[in-house]
Structures are given as structure tokens and as C-alpha cells.
Write an enzyme that holds these catalytic residues in place. Structure first.
Site, mmCIF file in Angstrom:
data_model
loop_
_atom_site.group_PDB
_atom_site.id
_atom_site.type_symbol
_atom_site.label_atom_id
_atom_site.label_comp_id
_atom_site.label_asym_id
_atom_site.label_seq_id
_atom_site.Cartn_x
_atom_site.Cartn_y
_atom_site.Cartn_z
ATOM 1 N N SER A 158 0.834 -1.190 0.000
ATOM 2 C CA SER A 158 0.000 0.000 0.000
ATOM 3 C C SER A 158 0.877 1.252 0.000
ATOM 4 O O SER A 158 1.694 1.435 -0.898
ATOM 5 C CB SER A 158 -0.944 -0.046 1.204
ATOM 6 O OG SER A 158 -1.892 0.994 1.160
ATOM 7 N N ASP A 224 -10.049 -4.593 -4.648
ATOM 8 C CA ASP A 224 -9.458 -3.599 -3.758
ATOM 9 C C ASP A 224 -10.280 -2.313 -3.792
ATOM 10 O O ASP A 224 -10.425 -1.682 -4.835
ATOM 11 C CB ASP A 224 -8.010 -3.312 -4.192
ATOM 12 C CG ASP A 224 -7.210 -2.534 -3.158
ATOM 13 O OD1 ASP A 224 -7.770 -1.611 -2.556
ATOM 14 O OD2 ASP A 224 -6.024 -2.848 -2.973
ATOM 15 N N HIS A 255 -8.476 -4.721 -0.106
ATOM 16 C CA HIS A 255 -7.190 -4.121 0.263
ATOM 17 C C HIS A 255 -6.644 -4.701 1.565
ATOM 18 O O HIS A 255 -5.428 -4.820 1.719
ATOM 19 C CB HIS A 255 -7.362 -2.602 0.407
ATOM 20 C CG HIS A 255 -6.075 -1.848 0.468
ATOM 21 N ND1 HIS A 255 -5.241 -1.705 -0.626
ATOM 22 C CD2 HIS A 255 -5.454 -1.194 1.491
ATOM 23 C CE1 HIS A 255 -4.188 -0.988 -0.295
ATOM 24 N NE2 HIS A 255 -4.280 -0.673 0.990
#
Length: 320
Positions: A158, A224, A255
Site C-alpha cells: 500500500s 481492492d 485491500h
């Protein structure tokens, strides 16, 4: 742990007055203070510290003057993962997870804190993020004698994909693993607007990775909700020449549940990549001239400019 692109932050419009941060080949205009503050409010969500400062036994001083904690799991394995953690996390949250993964993957692990996170000094910002990563790499190379092209595998999830891509664009590493990473800050906010001029504004992973020469493994969930799946497709379109194995697109993964609900596929992909780079040997070190770096970066940016929204051919999707 829930990783987020900070909720409640004012959304950016295409007309927002944002100019790019300094970059050796991609800078256009200096970013204004107001725009920088707005980007930082959206990008960084440091949690309350989950560990005590007195329990930290490793501190790094960055080249921007911040002090950041780090931990090092050393078991004598040939590869060391240099971990850049996700947003809404600190070292206290990820320590036990990486202690487990170090054993599962048979690697050493070095993880560092970000400025303004945990008990670090300073404020969260894109440039501080890169400074934090430089400090971590410097300790591994200068302090522990590791060679990036032989001993170090970058790992970023991320937000952590940003310092990971920054380092990957500057040095040859044994490998690079990007989990739920972004192509650029702009492509989170405007997934269908694929313009280099917007990518160059902030968190330009596409620009940084255009000079990457290391083998890469991308892992991303196709559901996601935080970083659109198209970011992974755009990254793969750029990185195909350096992506030796099929990308790991995990069907149904969001995610925040890749490592939990889809752990088997996730760990399998990481292990396969580590096995591949061990068999392939150290990454060749190339030292291009300054002009070559600029031209390569511009070519990569132009390729990203015209990248399509459809999944690139030859990709695979794993599912349970």
C-alpha cells in the site's frame, strides 16, 4: 488492521492546484505549501503508537534530521526483506506478523518506521518517506555490509509501495515485492485518467519504477476498494520486462484481507518469487549515465501515459 487512504479528507479535483515534488527527472513546478499539506492529509493516517519508546533498541537518524525506530529479525538467512509497512500501521502492529513471516519464508526482516508514525520524530510527508527508506537501506549496506543486488529484497504494501518503488528506481536489488501498491497518487483519485502530468504530481511510483532493473513481483486483489485494481494493471504494463513470474491477481481480495482471507495464495506467490530469484542469482548492477536515467524515466512515463485500462495480456488470476 485496516489500511486506508485517509477518510474524511477533502477530495481532490482535476483542477486542484498541485504541482510535483522534487524528482531528478520528472519535476515540473515546485509544489505549493497548501497543496503539499492537502496531499499529506489525504495520504498519511498514523495510528496512535502501539509500542513504547523505551522498548525500541534500534534508532536511525535520517538525512532530513528525523529519528525513526526500526527492528531487525536476524537469523542468518541469505536474503533480507527490507519492509515498508502500510498506512494506518506502525512497527508495533507489524512486528509479530513479520516474526511469523520471517520463519515461514526463511528470510531475515528489517522494518523501519515512518516520520510522524509510532515514536518517530518529524511529520509524515512524501519526501520524509523517501528519507526514511534511505536511512534504512544505508544501515543495511553500510552497517551490516549487505549488498542490495545480492542480499536485499524490497517489500512494500500500500503506502509502503512508495518508498519501495523509490529505492527500486535508484539501485539494483535481488528482488522487489509490491502488495496492493499504487501506480501514482493521481491514479488512486482518478483511476481512469492516465496522464503523466498528473502522475508526476505526487507518489509517482510509475516514474520511479521506470528506471527499475530488478525482478519484480506484483500482488493485488481484484476487489481492492482502497487502491483500484487498475493501478496494479498499469504497474504491470510498465514492468513486464522485469516481471519474471505471472502477477498474482487474487480474485475477490480486498485491500485489507490479502494476508488473512487469502493467505495461501499470497504466501505461495511470495515463496515462488523468492525461489525464482534465489535460483537466478544476484541482479546485475548497471550504472547508466545521468542522461540515460532521464531518457529511460521519460520513456517509462510516456508508456504509462498511454497505458490502457484493460488488463494486460498474459496475466493470471488466482482464486481459492
Amino acid at each position: 488492521v485496516v489500511d486506508v487512504w485517509c477518510p474524511g479528507s477533502p477530495p481532490l479535483s482535476a483542477a486542484s492546484p498541485i504541482s510535483p515534488p522534487p524528482h531528478p527527472s520528472l519535476s515540473l513546478l515546485p509544489m505549493g505549501n497548501a497543496a503539499t499539506k492537502q496531499v499529506n492529509q489525504m495520504a498519511f493516517c498514523p495510528p496512535q503508537p502501539t509500542y513504547r519508546a523505551e522498548d525500541v533498541n534500534m534508532w536511525l537518524t535520517t538525512d532530513r534530521g528525523d529519528r525513526i525506530p526500526a527492528f531487525h529479525i536476524r537469523r542468518g538467512n541469505p536474503l533480507t526483506l527490507l519492509v515498508s509497512h502500510a498506512n494506518a500501521e506502525d512497527l508495533g502492529i507489524v512486528l509479530s506478523y513479520w516474526a511469523y513471516m520471517a520463519h515461514a519464508l526463511q528470510v531475515d526482516v528489517f522494518a523501519y518506521e515512518y516520520s510522524g508514525y509510532g515514536h518517530s520524530t518529524g511529520e509524515p510527508s512524501e519526501q520524509n518517506l523517501y528519507s526514511n527508506a534511505r536511512a534504512a537501506l544505508s544501515l543495511l549496506t553500510d552497517g551490516f555490509g549487505l549488498k542490495p543486488e545480492r542480499d536485499i529484497v524490497l517489500f512494500g504494501k500500500s503506502l509502503g509501495s512508495c518508498p519501495t518503488c523509490y529505492l527500486a528506481g535508484k539501485h539494483a536489488f535481488r528482488g522487489v515485492i509490491i502488495v496492493a501498491g499504487l501506480a501514482s497518487g493521481a491514479r488512486i483519485l482518478f483511476p481512469t485518467t492516465k496522464l503523466w502530468a498528473l502522475d508526476a504530481q505526487f507518489f509517482n511510483n510509475l516514474g520511479h519504477m521506470s528506471t527499475c532493473t530488478s525482478p519484480v513481483q506484483l500482488i493485488h486483489g481484484d476487489n481492492d476498494e482502497t487502491i483500484p485494481f487498475s493501478n496494479a494493471e498499469d504497474m504491470h504494463a510498465l514492468l513486464k520486462p522485469h516481471h519474471p513470474l505471472p502477477p498474482c491477481w487474487i480474485r475477490g481480495a480486498t485491500h485489507n484481507n490479502i494476508e488473512s482471507s487469502h493467505r495461501a495464495q499470497y504466501v505461495k506467490a511470495v515463496k515462488a518469487f523468492l525461489a525464482h530469484i534465489v535460483a537466478a542469482g544476484p541482479t546485475p548492477v548497471k550504472k547508466p549515465s545521468g542522461i540515460a536515467v532521464i531518457m529511460t524515466s521519460m520513456r517509462g512515463s510516456m508508456k504509462a501515459l498511454w497505458s490502457c485500462a484493460a488488463p494486460p495480456g498474459g496475466t493470471t488470476m488466482t482464486q481459492e
